[in-house]
Design a protein around this motif. Structure first.
Motif, PDB file in Angstrom:
ATOM      1  N   LYS A 409       0.816  -1.209   0.000  1.00  0.00           N
ATOM      2  CA  LYS A 409       0.000   0.000   0.000  1.00  0.00           C
ATOM      3  C   LYS A 409       0.853   1.263   0.000  1.00  0.00           C
ATOM      4  CE  LYS A 409      -4.141   2.063   1.552  1.00  0.00           C
ATOM      5  NZ  LYS A 409      -5.482   1.816   2.016  1.00  0.00           N
ATOM      6  N   ARG A 412       1.721   2.107  -3.382  1.00  0.00           N
ATOM      7  CA  ARG A 412       0.572   2.577  -4.157  1.00  0.00           C
ATOM      8  C   ARG A 412       0.272   4.039  -3.846  1.00  0.00           C
ATOM      9  NH1 ARG A 412      -1.792  -2.249  -2.637  1.00  0.00           N
ATOM     10  NH2 ARG A 412      -3.485  -1.269  -1.488  1.00  0.00           N
ATOM     11  N   LEU A 413       0.395   4.385  -2.580  1.00  0.00           N
ATOM     12  CA  LEU A 413       0.137   5.782  -2.220  1.00  0.00           C
ATOM     13  C   LEU A 413       1.153   6.695  -2.903  1.00  0.00           C
ATOM     14  CD1 LEU A 413      -0.810   5.567   1.557  1.00  0.00           C
ATOM     15  CD2 LEU A 413      -2.296   5.724  -0.433  1.00  0.00           C
ATOM     16  N   MET A 415       2.596   6.080  -5.662  1.00  0.00           N
ATOM     17  CA  MET A 415       2.261   6.070  -7.087  1.00  0.00           C
ATOM     18  C   MET A 415       1.157   7.086  -7.395  1.00  0.00           C
ATOM     19  SD  MET A 415      -0.261   4.704  -9.209  1.00  0.00           S
ATOM     20  CE  MET A 415      -1.002   3.233  -8.463  1.00  0.00           C
ATOM     21  N   TRP A 416       0.143   7.155  -6.511  1.00  0.00           N
ATOM     22  CA  TRP A 416      -0.925   8.136  -6.764  1.00  0.00           C
ATOM     23  C   TRP A 416      -0.425   9.563  -6.586  1.00  0.00           C
ATOM     24  CZ3 TRP A 416      -4.233   5.997  -9.553  1.00  0.00           C
ATOM     25  CH2 TRP A 416      -4.750   4.729  -9.281  1.00  0.00           C
ATOM     26  N   ARG A 417       0.638   9.719  -5.802  1.00  0.00           N
ATOM     27  CA  ARG A 417       1.145  11.077  -5.575  1.00  0.00           C
ATOM     28  C   ARG A 417       2.067  11.552  -6.690  1.00  0.00           C
ATOM     29  NH1 ARG A 417       1.753   9.501   0.307  1.00  0.00           N
ATOM     30  NH2 ARG A 417      -0.079  10.410   1.287  1.00  0.00           N
ATOM     31  N   GLU A 418       2.417  10.639  -7.591  1.00  0.00           N
ATOM     32  CA  GLU A 418       3.224  11.054  -8.750  1.00  0.00           C
ATOM     33  C   GLU A 418       2.459  12.131  -9.516  1.00  0.00           C
ATOM     34  OE1 GLU A 418       6.199   9.944 -10.129  1.00  0.00           O
ATOM     35  OE2 GLU A 418       6.600   8.742  -8.342  1.00  0.00           O
ATOM     36  N   PRO A 419       3.189  13.040 -10.127  1.00  0.00           N
ATOM     37  CA  PRO A 419       2.495  14.125 -10.839  1.00  0.00           C
ATOM     38  C   PRO A 419       1.520  13.603 -11.888  1.00  0.00           C
ATOM     39  CG  PRO A 419       4.894  14.346 -11.018  1.00  0.00           C
ATOM     40  CD  PRO A 419       4.624  13.110 -10.234  1.00  0.00           C
ATOM     41  N   TYR A 420       0.358  14.206 -11.881  1.00  0.00           N
ATOM     42  CA  TYR A 420      -0.641  13.895 -12.906  1.00  0.00           C
ATOM     43  C   TYR A 420      -0.418  14.774 -14.117  1.00  0.00           C
ATOM     44  CZ  TYR A 420      -3.743  10.493 -10.819  1.00  0.00           C
ATOM     45  OH  TYR A 420      -4.300   9.333 -10.353  1.00  0.00           O
TER      46      TYR A 420
ATOM     47  N   PHE B   5     -10.152   9.526 -11.016  1.00  0.00           N
ATOM     48  CA  PHE B   5      -9.276   9.063  -9.946  1.00  0.00           C
ATOM     49  C   PHE B   5      -9.975   7.943  -9.170  1.00  0.00           C
ATOM     50  CE2 PHE B   5      -7.637   9.321  -5.607  1.00  0.00           C
ATOM     51  CZ  PHE B   5      -6.264   9.292  -5.844  1.00  0.00           C
ATOM     52  N   ARG B  84      -3.917   8.740 -16.976  1.00  0.00           N
ATOM     53  CA  ARG B  84      -3.934   9.851 -16.023  1.00  0.00           C
ATOM     54  C   ARG B  84      -3.858  11.200 -16.738  1.00  0.00           C
ATOM     55  NH1 ARG B  84      -0.318   7.515 -11.018  1.00  0.00           N
ATOM     56  NH2 ARG B  84      -0.142   9.688 -10.438  1.00  0.00           N
ATOM     57  N   HIS B  85      -3.731  11.162 -18.054  1.00  0.00           N
ATOM     58  CA  HIS B  85      -3.603  12.389 -18.836  1.00  0.00           C
ATOM     59  C   HIS B  85      -2.515  13.291 -18.235  1.00  0.00           C
ATOM     60  CE1 HIS B  85      -7.001  11.364 -21.421  1.00  0.00           C
ATOM     61  NE2 HIS B  85      -7.438  10.751 -20.340  1.00  0.00           N
ATOM     62  N   CYS B  86      -1.342  12.687 -18.089  1.00  0.00           N
ATOM     63  CA  CYS B  86      -0.190  13.343 -17.453  1.00  0.00           C
ATOM     64  C   CYS B  86       0.138  14.674 -18.126  1.00  0.00           C
ATOM     65  CB  CYS B  86       1.053  12.480 -17.563  1.00  0.00           C
ATOM     66  SG  CYS B  86       0.871  10.806 -16.958  1.00  0.00           S
ATOM     67  N   GLU B  87       0.618  15.577 -17.327  1.00  0.00           N
ATOM     68  CA  GLU B  87       1.055  16.855 -17.875  1.00  0.00           C
ATOM     69  C   GLU B  87       2.290  16.677 -18.765  1.00  0.00           C
ATOM     70  OE1 GLU B  87       1.705  21.108 -15.803  1.00  0.00           O
ATOM     71  OE2 GLU B  87      -0.069  19.880 -15.463  1.00  0.00           O
ATOM     72  N   TRP B 127       1.829   3.573 -15.997  1.00  0.00           N
ATOM     73  CA  TRP B 127       0.555   3.187 -15.375  1.00  0.00           C
ATOM     74  C   TRP B 127      -0.096   2.008 -16.095  1.00  0.00           C
ATOM     75  CZ3 TRP B 127       2.474   5.704 -11.876  1.00  0.00           C
ATOM     76  CH2 TRP B 127       2.934   7.013 -12.011  1.00  0.00           C
ATOM     77  N   LYS B 176      -7.004  17.810 -11.330  1.00  0.00           N
ATOM     78  CA  LYS B 176      -5.682  17.237 -11.025  1.00  0.00           C
ATOM     79  C   LYS B 176      -5.094  17.813  -9.737  1.00  0.00           C
ATOM     80  CE  LYS B 176      -3.874  16.169 -15.624  1.00  0.00           C
ATOM     81  NZ  LYS B 176      -2.795  16.452 -16.570  1.00  0.00           N
ATOM     82  N   PHE B 186      -6.118   9.016   0.934  1.00  0.00           N
ATOM     83  CA  PHE B 186      -4.830   8.685   1.533  1.00  0.00           C
ATOM     84  C   PHE B 186      -4.920   8.350   3.023  1.00  0.00           C
ATOM     85  CE2 PHE B 186      -3.390  11.682  -1.910  1.00  0.00           C
ATOM     86  CZ  PHE B 186      -3.056  10.656  -2.769  1.00  0.00           C
TER      87      PHE B 186
END
Lengths: 420, 188
Positions: A409, A412-413, A415-420, B5, B84-87, B127, B176, B186
């Motif tokens: 986990k 995974r957390l 991973m979700w915090r990686e820049p979108y 998300f 995720r449609h990354c920047e 991903w 985002k 979280f």
């Protein structure tokens, strides 16, 4: 303020797009000896066999230069750079002033020494648009085509020729094919499949002499003693950084032009990117030349940001390849040859023809190879680049449905915090 | 921009997001027709893992062309994950011929007429959000070319179909910038 980019391919495009995210105004000049609008060299084998249209070759929409305020100087060769005067000299004598310079000159085919009489014949290389046009014309009536080198360029050329209905013979120094991307097992699988399509391989071998009549190629002499009939010889043993324009200058060149983590060379205001540059590799931290598209783009992007004044540290490049020969897709990352002290996890299913191999060193994945089962393998890129300890989920790595839920986990957390 | 998300604690592994995605991107947008007539029939065996989508197509068992995928560890953790449609999209950086691009509104889209099926994007996407669509191919002479396949955030909808279909609100459509502050996700 003027940005000058020498080269007009992937790295230059990465730089243009990054510069324009920071600086919308200042002039960008692109210099290339090729006359073409920016195109991808990675499709010239399919273009050779008319499998793709010219439109599919172009790397960006046709209004790319106008939209980005780029002045293209195409079909004009840069011959030297004066770092004192900050000028690029063109073959036609014109001098182009720069404030920030990017050297993105790419690679040039390596011609191995020791082939007797090679200078007396016409042989082919296969890295540019023009090469595909010339080869297509030359092979029209050819019976016997010999390709020296079973690397990506050589085999893509062979693949294109197969689709033109031409058979080729491949001569390779190593004892496997595609050594930068495949281990022995994957090499054997691809080689068998290509042999079934009519390709002949001479591995552990090379060409020592060419026989000609009045400059017309007739036969090639192999190291092993055999002589093969040949009308056409394609030399594809690899590319070397194209450093000609900065030869005999103070710029630091090792294998390629050496760059720091901001993609700067040792000369102020001069950057290098792509196949010509030798930058940081992400697993080892060692500077190496990694001539692949994603690295060229990333190099160019980081160079562009830094040239435009937005400091960005290049995290390092990961070697990776995605290949398809004889309808078999293969994707591989990182080390191919197991490094010392590494553990090898393998999975082979002959019925589904699936092969996977993962190399683990110090609890981190340092290499991964997937034959046919290529869905979602990018997760391994993430695991390698983030240097995550895989001990706690190692037994799941080779599973068909291995995916993020198998990670702890905590990961995974992150991973979700990686820049979108 | 907004993206989809997943909240893994809410996911019940029902795969309705995949169904909604398939239907939304079908010709008819009708579930029965999409599955039974358009030939996108769902088959557990083939769709769970398809080494070669063309084999599935030839066998009459095509991999459903869902653009999101429920990932599952068989031990109670599941969530639906898509582009995720990354920047700074790694797929676009790796794309051989510029088929993948960043649209004006920030979405990562595919030029379906240009893609050559080289899988550089599959290699590049950390991903695992890009799959293969064997119902199309643009390279002449290669029987088994396919093209890439990925989330387009449902251009005809205000809220993507998967988000609307999710019975437990395990998929949310969110800016985002808000994702990093989304402590519900979280904190548990």
């Amino acid at each position: 303020m003027r940005y000058v980019l020498v080269g007009n391919s992937i790295a230059a495009t990465g730089a243009i797009e990054a510069i324009r995210r920071v600086d919308k105004d200042n002039e960008i000049v692109v210099i290339s000896d090729e006359p073409h609008f920016v195109y991808t060299r990675a499709l010239i084998h399919e273009y050779l066999a008319s499998m793709v249209t010219e439109d599919m070759m172009y790397y960006r929409p046709r209004d790319f230069y106008e939209k980005n305020g780029v002045t293209p100087l195409l079909g004009r060769k840069a011959v030297s750079v004066d770092f004192e005067k900050k000028e690029v000299k063109l073959e036609d004598g014109e001098e182009i002033k720069y404030d920030k310079l990017l050297l993105a000159t790419g690679g040039k085919p390596f011609i191995p020494p020791g082939i007797e009489d090679l200078a007396k014949i016409r042989y082919f290389t296969f890295t540019k648009w023009k090469d595909a046009d010339e080869l297509r014309e030359a092979v029209a009536d050819a019976e016997n085509i010999v390709v020296l080198g079973a690397g990506l360029i050589g085999l893509q050329c062979v693949d294109g020729l197969l689709h033109m209905g031409k058979r080729a013979t491949v001569v390779e120094l190593a004892d496997t094919i595609l050594p930068m991307a495949l281990d022995r097992k994957a090499s054997d699988i691809i080689k068998d499949a290509l042999e079934k399509e009519g390709v002949k391989f001479y591995l552990n071998n090379t060409i020592t002499k060419v026989y000609h009549r009045n400059g017309e190629l007739k036969e090639v002499q192999l190291k092993s003693g055999e002589r093969l009939p040949a009308d056409i010889l394609v030399i594809a043993v690899g590319v070397r950084p194209r450093t000609d324009i900065v030869m005999d200058t103070k710029i630091e060149i090792d294998r390629g032009i050496v760059v720091n983590e901001l993609m700067e060379t040792n000369i102020p205001d001069v950057y290098a990117a792509g196949d010509v540059a030798q930058g940081k590799e992400i697993i080892t931290g060692i500077k190496m030349v990694i001539p692949i598209i994603p690295v060229a783009y990333a190099h160019g992007k980081y160079a562009g940001f830094n040239m435009a004044g937005e400091e960005r540290v290049f995290p390092g490049a990961l070697s990776m390849n995605s290949l398809q020969f004889a309808n078999i897709p293969v994707i591989s990352y990182g080390f191919i040859k197991p490094p010392e002290g590494s553990e090898e996890l393998t999975y082979f299913d002959p019925d589904r023809l699936i092969y996977k191999r993962i190399l683990i060193q110090n609890d981190r994945i340092v290499g991964a190879l997937f034959l046919r089962a290529v869905d979602r393998v990018g997760i391994f890129r993430y695991l390698i680049e983030r240097k995550l300890d895989v001990t706690s989920f190692k037994e799941h790595l080779l599973k068909d449905d291995f995916d993020y839920p198998y990670l702890p986990k905590k990961y995974r957390l992150e991973m979700w915090r990686e820049p979108y | 921009m907004k993206v989809v998300f997943p909240i893994e604690e809410r996911c019940i592994d029902c795969h309705l997001c995949e169904v909604a995605c398939i239907v939304e991107h079908s010709e008819t947008k009708d579930p029965i027709l999409a599955y039974m007539v358009e030939g996108l029939s769902f088959n557990e065996e083939w769709s769970a893992f398809t080494p070669d989508p063309h084999e599935a197509l030839e066998a009459g068992k095509p991999k459903p062309l869902n653009r999101t995928r429920v990932r599952n560890n068989g031990a109670g953790v599941s969530f639906s994950m898509m582009c995720r449609h990354c920047e700074e999209p790694k797929c676009v950086e790796a794309c051989k011929n510029g088929s993948l691009y960043i649209a004006e509104d920030g979405r990562i889209l595919l030029n379906e007429d240009k893609c050559v099926g080289c899988w550089m994007c599959i290699m590049a996407c950390p991903w695992g959000a890009i799959s293969r669509n064997p119902t199309r191919g643009n390279v002449k002479g290669l029987e088994r070319t396919a093209i890439s396949h990925k989330c387009d955030l449902c251009p005809d909808r205000e809220i993507p179909a998967c988000v609307m279909a999710c019975p437990t609100e395990a998929l949310i459509y969110i800016e985002k910038e808000e994702i990093k502050n989304y402590e519900v996700r979280f904190s548990r």
